[in-house]
Design a protein around this motif. Structure first.
Motif, PDB file in Angstrom:
ATOM      1  N   UNK A 109      40.843  44.071  37.221  1.00 23.51           N
ATOM      2  CA  UNK A 109      39.659  44.924  37.135  1.00 23.51           C
ATOM      3  C   UNK A 109      39.608  45.805  38.377  1.00 23.51           C
ATOM      4  N   UNK A 110      39.823  47.101  38.194  1.00 19.83           N
ATOM      5  CA  UNK A 110      39.856  48.052  39.306  1.00 19.83           C
ATOM      6  C   UNK A 110      38.439  48.335  39.754  1.00 19.83           C
ATOM      7  N   UNK A 111      38.159  48.141  41.056  1.00 20.31           N
ATOM      8  CA  UNK A 111      36.804  48.334  41.555  1.00 20.31           C
ATOM      9  C   UNK A 111      36.707  49.388  42.649  1.00 20.31           C
ATOM     10  N   UNK A 112      37.820  49.923  43.093  1.00 19.79           N
ATOM     11  CA  UNK A 112      37.784  50.885  44.195  1.00 19.79           C
ATOM     12  C   UNK A 112      37.182  52.200  43.719  1.00 19.79           C
ATOM     13  N   UNK A 113      36.189  52.695  44.436  1.00 17.72           N
ATOM     14  CA  UNK A 113      35.484  53.913  44.040  1.00 17.72           C
ATOM     15  C   UNK A 113      35.999  55.158  44.735  1.00 17.72           C
TER      16      UNK A 113
END
Length: 149
Positions: free
Chosen positions: A112-116
């Protein structure tokens, strides 16, 4: 695809690609002075040129999927290749495919990619609690139970 490491736009790499593209080395110029070899930016522009048969694609900064691939290769190296004794290339291939199937069934999980894209700071990043902190918090919130016999 390559990351933004400076070796991925070195003078020697540009010369190698130019030779494969059959570009005259005189047209490349001189490192630090002029032409394609003048700077890292000019070398990177040459290597990403769409008209070339060989074209590099540089990943954006802060992309960590490459790290994930390196981790998987490390696991495969330690669990399959390092102490393996393979009689043939086919035996190695079968062992690798068996391990990949096993790994996908037992360990692999969707990422799950969470980097904004925004830089993180200590104030905005919550540090995960250690097991001792979790245990202490659980003890504070629990009631004391007494065994009655």
């Amino acid at each position: 695809m390559v990351d933004n490491l400076n070796t991925h736009c070195s003078e020697s790499l540009v010369r190698y690609v130019a030779r494969l593209e059959q570009i005259d080395k005189i047209a490349l110029g001189k490192k630090g002075t002029c032409g394609v070899l003048e700077s890292m930016a000019s070398r990177r522009a040459f290597l990403t040129e769409r008209s070339h048969r060989i074209r590099f694609v540089y990943l954006p900064k802060h992309t960590s999927w490459l790290n994930q691939i390196e981790i998987v290769f490390g696991i495969v190296g330690r669990r399959v290749v390092r102490h393996g004794n393979f009689k043939s290339l086919t035996a190695l291939k079968e062992r690798l495919l068996d391990f990949i199937d096993y790994f996908n069934r037992t360990f692999a999980k969707p990422f799950r990619w969470t980097y904004t894209g925004r830089p993180t700071t200590a104030a905005t990043t919550k540090r995960p609690a250690t097991w001792k902190e979790n245990w202490a918090r659980c003890q504070e919130n629990s009631e004391t139970l007494t065994l009655v016999g």
